[in-house]
Design a protein around this motif. Sequence first.
Motif, mmCIF file in Angstrom:
data_model
loop_
_atom_site.group_PDB
_atom_site.id
_atom_site.type_symbol
_atom_site.label_atom_id
_atom_site.label_comp_id
_atom_site.label_asym_id
_atom_site.label_seq_id
_atom_site.Cartn_x
_atom_site.Cartn_y
_atom_site.Cartn_z
ATOM 1 N N ASP A 65 0.835 -1.203 0.000
ATOM 2 C CA ASP A 65 0.000 0.000 0.000
ATOM 3 C C ASP A 65 0.870 1.253 0.000
ATOM 4 O O ASP A 65 0.778 2.106 0.883
ATOM 5 N N ARG A 104 2.139 4.905 -1.214
ATOM 6 C CA ARG A 104 1.491 6.124 -1.683
ATOM 7 C C ARG A 104 2.526 7.154 -2.063
ATOM 8 O O ARG A 104 3.657 7.143 -1.566
ATOM 9 N N ASP A 119 1.117 5.732 -6.596
ATOM 10 C CA ASP A 119 0.499 4.788 -5.671
ATOM 11 C C ASP A 119 0.647 3.363 -6.206
ATOM 12 O O ASP A 119 0.466 3.119 -7.407
ATOM 13 N N LYS A 149 -7.867 7.241 -0.076
ATOM 14 C CA LYS A 149 -7.758 5.796 -0.229
ATOM 15 C C LYS A 149 -8.637 5.109 0.800
ATOM 16 O O LYS A 149 -8.924 5.649 1.870
ATOM 17 N N ASP A 193 -11.561 3.821 -2.574
ATOM 18 C CA ASP A 193 -10.807 4.945 -3.128
ATOM 19 C C ASP A 193 -11.764 5.920 -3.800
ATOM 20 O O ASP A 193 -12.591 5.530 -4.634
#
Length: 255
Positions: free
Chosen positions: A54, A56, A103, A180, A227
């Motif tokens: 995950d 970003r 991302d 998100k 998201d």
Amino acid sequence: MKTVLKDAVNNVIQNGDFSQLGQRWVAHSCKFFEGLVELDGPGSSLSQTVAGLDLRVGDKLHLTFVAKAFYGANGSVSVTNTDEPFTFQDGDVFEHSFVVTQDAQELTIRYGTSNTYQLDDVVLIVEKEQCVPTQLLLNGDFSQLGQHWAPISCKFFEGLAELGGPGARLSQTVNGFNFKAGDQLDLKFDAKAFYGGTGTVLVTNTDGSFSFREGDSFAHTFVIAKDVTEFTILFTTSNTYQLDDVELWGCGRPA
């Protein structure tokens, strides 16, 4: 050719010390020995993909490794969805920080070489970008009366809004930010109810709604369910109440 692994407990690389030879790595023209790997000249490469991260935009990836080059070889290492590759020459312990530019749920680290060198003790630590909450609502203190709000059966006074009983609604749509799933939205507001009425506030694309009765200051945290780049906050009521100082804080990035 050993070094102390920096923060090894948080290392996302598996078998970075090559104690299990080539396990977890994808190798081309490489030789594995217990405790190191040798990239054997031009065209050789070594890579590993790590999933479930995950990542970003703005997150940092701190890399340390040990490399000993032969014949003055240049080595390079890159990480997908980050900035420029890192090039290194004959030496010992190297450190470099990559910045995530897109991302992603996974990354691939890849080593290459212009000649032969040995590699060991690869450590990659993820540093998440610090959240700096932003006030997402406009005119939450109603100093501009109903500007930026979409009202049904509401009255505005300087410094507050009054929802006038069942069927009254007050909403504002927030857009222009990337959120998100799992991000939090922290809501604060003041409300004074009349006749024992119950108020409800919800935020679309989150985990639910929050109901409140007569009181003063309220706070609730919503969790983004998927998201999104847009959501709406909506106040409703079973009776008349006055609303003021509405704040909604979150860590969305500009879309």
